[in-house]
Design a protein around this motif. Structure first.
Motif, PDB file in Angstrom:
ATOM      1  N   GLN A   1      -5.448  49.463 112.865  1.00 15.77           N
ATOM      2  CA  GLN A   1      -4.293  49.599 113.755  1.00 15.77           C
ATOM      3  C   GLN A   1      -3.255  48.514 113.460  1.00 15.77           C
ATOM      4  O   GLN A   1      -2.051  48.777 113.450  1.00 15.77           O
ATOM      5  CB  GLN A   1      -4.739  49.524 115.212  1.00 15.77           C
ATOM      6  CG  GLN A   1      -5.502  50.740 115.670  1.00 15.77           C
ATOM      7  CD  GLN A   1      -6.013  50.573 117.101  1.00 15.77           C
ATOM      8  OE1 GLN A   1      -6.021  49.463 117.634  1.00 15.77           O
ATOM      9  NE2 GLN A   1      -6.452  51.677 117.683  1.00 15.77           N
TER      10      GLN A   1
ATOM     11  N   GLU B   1      -9.572  47.855 114.851  1.00 13.77           N
ATOM     12  CA  GLU B   1      -8.375  47.096 115.163  1.00 13.77           C
ATOM     13  C   GLU B   1      -7.642  46.665 113.902  1.00 13.77           C
ATOM     14  O   GLU B   1      -6.414  46.566 113.897  1.00 13.77           O
ATOM     15  CB  GLU B   1      -8.719  45.887 116.021  1.00 13.77           C
ATOM     16  CG  GLU B   1      -9.159  46.250 117.422  1.00 13.77           C
ATOM     17  CD  GLU B   1      -9.486  45.022 118.250  1.00 13.77           C
ATOM     18  OE1 GLU B   1      -9.118  43.910 117.845  1.00 13.77           O
ATOM     19  OE2 GLU B   1     -10.109  45.182 119.305  1.00 13.77           O
TER      20      GLU B   1
ATOM     21  N   SER C   1      -1.613  49.335 110.232  1.00 12.82           N
ATOM     22  CA  SER C   1      -0.704  50.458 110.441  1.00 12.82           C
ATOM     23  C   SER C   1       0.577  50.000 111.130  1.00 12.82           C
ATOM     24  O   SER C   1       1.674  50.431 110.756  1.00 12.82           O
ATOM     25  CB  SER C   1      -1.403  51.539 111.280  1.00 12.82           C
ATOM     26  OG  SER C   1      -0.492  52.553 111.591  1.00 12.82           O
TER      27      SER C   1
END
Length: 88
Positions: A5, A2, A8
């Motif tokens: 992510q 996570e 990102s």
């Protein structure tokens, strides 16, 4: 996973790779432009109004009064008093 992510997503936003990123960058640009150029003009305008505001107000008041004096009815030509004949 996570964390990657989230990193990102944040990276995409700041690099304007998404619609939200483009909106974010445009918003930051306009806010920065406003803060850099418009807000600093405030003290200059306040100083100008402080230094010259009274003179501007007096001129404005004089402009309002002067046209009122000029718009008075024009004097009609004075007719000779009754009983006085015109001399040629």
């Amino acid at each position: 996973m996570e964390d990657k992510q989230l990193a990102s997503a944040v990276q995409k936003i700041f690099l304007a790779r998404t619609r939200r990123g483009r909106i974010f960058k445009a918003t930051v640009f306009w806010i920065t432009l406003f803060v850099m150029f418009v807000v600093p003009l405030g003290p200059l305008v306040l100083y100008y109004m402080w230094r010259h505001g009274n003179r501007i107000a007096m001129e404005d008041a004089a402009d309002r009064i002067a046209p009122a004096e000029q718009t008075t009815a024009p004097e009609q030509e004075a007719a000779p008093p009754a009983g006085v004949a015109e001399q040629v």
